[in-house]
Design an enzyme around this catalytic site. Structure first.
Site, short mmCIF file in Angstrom:
data_model
loop_
_atom_site.label_atom_id
_atom_site.label_comp_id
_atom_site.label_asym_id
_atom_site.label_seq_id
_atom_site.Cartn_x
_atom_site.Cartn_y
_atom_site.Cartn_z
N ASN A 1 1.82 3.13 -2.53
CA ASN A 1 1.25 3.79 -3.64
C ASN A 1 -0.06 4.61 -2.82
O ASN A 1 -0.22 5.52 -3.29
CB ASN A 1 0.91 3.23 -4.82
CG ASN A 1 2.20 3.07 -5.74
OD1 ASN A 1 2.64 4.07 -6.41
ND2 ASN A 1 2.73 1.75 -5.84
N MET B 1 -3.81 -7.43 -6.82
CA MET B 1 -3.39 -8.74 -7.37
C MET B 1 -4.36 -9.59 -8.12
O MET B 1 -4.42 -10.68 -8.13
CB MET B 1 -2.38 -9.59 -6.36
CG MET B 1 -1.28 -8.95 -5.88
SD MET B 1 -0.29 -8.25 -7.05
CE MET B 1 0.64 -9.72 -7.42
N LYS B 2 -5.58 -9.08 -8.37
CA LYS B 2 -6.78 -9.74 -8.93
C LYS B 2 -6.97 -9.06 -10.15
O LYS B 2 -6.96 -7.80 -10.38
CB LYS B 2 -8.01 -9.60 -8.17
CG LYS B 2 -8.07 -10.70 -6.83
CD LYS B 2 -8.15 -12.12 -7.37
CE LYS B 2 -9.35 -12.44 -7.81
NZ LYS B 2 -9.53 -14.08 -7.82
N ILE B 3 -7.67 -9.96 -11.42
CA ILE B 3 -7.99 -9.10 -12.33
C ILE B 3 -9.44 -8.86 -12.16
O ILE B 3 -10.36 -9.61 -11.73
CB ILE B 3 -7.81 -10.24 -13.68
CG1 ILE B 3 -6.49 -10.43 -13.65
CG2 ILE B 3 -8.46 -9.77 -14.90
CD1 ILE B 3 -6.07 -11.26 -14.82
N LEU B 4 -9.85 -7.41 -12.49
CA LEU B 4 -11.13 -7.09 -12.57
C LEU B 4 -11.94 -7.78 -13.51
O LEU B 4 -11.67 -7.88 -14.67
CB LEU B 4 -11.37 -5.53 -12.64
CG LEU B 4 -10.86 -4.82 -11.38
CD1 LEU B 4 -10.73 -3.19 -11.74
CD2 LEU B 4 -11.27 -5.14 -9.99
N GLY C 1 0.75 -1.32 -0.05
CA GLY C 1 -0.11 0.07 -0.02
C GLY C 1 0.54 1.22 0.12
O GLY C 1 0.37 2.35 0.20
N ASN D 1 -4.47 1.99 -13.64
CA ASN D 1 -3.38 0.96 -12.94
C ASN D 1 -1.98 1.28 -13.06
O ASN D 1 -1.50 2.01 -13.97
CB ASN D 1 -3.61 -0.28 -13.69
CG ASN D 1 -2.78 -1.40 -12.85
OD1 ASN D 1 -2.67 -1.71 -11.76
ND2 ASN D 1 -2.27 -2.15 -13.83
N HIS E 1 1.86 0.01 -13.07
CA HIS E 1 2.56 -1.42 -13.37
C HIS E 1 3.88 -1.23 -13.38
O HIS E 1 4.61 -0.16 -14.08
CB HIS E 1 2.12 -1.79 -14.81
CG HIS E 1 2.79 -3.40 -14.86
ND1 HIS E 1 2.40 -4.42 -14.50
CD2 HIS E 1 3.92 -3.67 -15.75
CE1 HIS E 1 3.29 -5.42 -14.84
NE2 HIS E 1 4.06 -4.92 -15.63
C1 GRF Z 1 3.77 -1.30 -7.47
O1 GRF Z 1 5.11 -1.60 -7.72
C2 GRF Z 1 2.71 -1.42 -8.51
O2 GRF Z 1 3.72 -1.06 -9.76
C3 GRF Z 1 2.39 -2.78 -8.65
O3 GRF Z 1 2.21 -3.44 -7.25
C4 GRF Z 1 3.31 -2.70 -6.43
C5 GRF Z 1 2.33 -2.25 -5.38
O4 GRF Z 1 3.12 -1.59 -4.57
N1 GRF Z 1 1.17 -2.97 -9.56
P1 GRF Z 1 2.31 -1.00 -3.17
O5 GRF Z 1 1.59 -1.86 -2.61
O6 GRF Z 1 1.84 0.22 -3.71
O7 GRF Z 1 3.45 -0.63 -2.16
#
Ligand code: GRF
Length: 187
Positions: free
Chosen positions: A16, A88-91, A14, A105, A107
């Protein structure tokens, strides 16, 4: 300024989410984080929702009707933007259709390169010169959809999975807020 009510979907750390919460406290930032949804009860990201008194929902994706629950909750909280941040799930197609062009999203690669998991391993194995992160709209395919912003850095010979992750995440904390500002300029 009326801020758009935003839901952040998480599964883990979390960081981000935390960064977006901080940025959204800025008056001129176009969104307010109004809801956090996690498919992992033990996601560290939930602690930020608690700390900042943001409503959060744990969703058990093993349950048959879990999607209805998500949709209900998004509607109840009048969510108009969804930010996936390590979810970590596909919507499902259904949610993607309802929130068409309203889901973004982040990535940890320079898309369209290295979609899916184990990005840093793939980057190293492929002997890339550069890597970085991408914020993109979500469609029904994995890590697909129109790109909003990419940020890159040069890889050094000393880099390994953990340093690449650190450097990429540092860029993510700039890229995600910038991408949000960019999409709101278009509205
Ligand atoms: C990030 O590196 C993002 O690019 C990927 O998952 C990671 C999530 O990190 N999709 P956090 O949970 O925000 O620390």
């Amino acid at each position: 300024m009326v801020k758009s009510k935003t839901c952040v979907f998480i599964s883990g750390q979390g960081s981000n989410l935390k960064n977006l919460i901080y940025r959204s406290r800025d008056k001129s930032f176009p969104i307010k984080i109004s809801l956090v949804i996690s498919n992992n009860k033990n996601a560290n990201g939930i602690t930020y929702a608690k700390k900042f008194k943001i409503p959060y929902l744990f969703i058990n994706t093993k349950l048959k009707n879990y999607e209805n629950k998500i949709i209900q909750c998004l509607k109840k909280n009048k969510i108009s933007l969804i930010c996936l941040a390590g979810y970590m799930k596909i919507l499902s197609d259904r949610i993607v259709k309802i929130y068409n062009k309203k889901i973004i999203n982040i990535h940890p690669s320079l898309l369209p390169k290295f979609k899916g998991l184990n990005t840093f391993e793939k980057v190293l194995k492929n002997k890339e010169r550069k890597t970085g992160c991408t914020v993109h709209y979500v469609n029904s395919k994995l890590d697909d959809g129109n790109i909003i912003i990419k940020k890159a850095f040069y890889i050094s010979s000393k880099d390994n999975i953990s340093t690449l992750k650190q450097k990429t995440q540092k860029l993510e904390y700039k890229a995600y807020p910038e991408a949000i500002i960019k999409i709101f300029r278009r509205y």
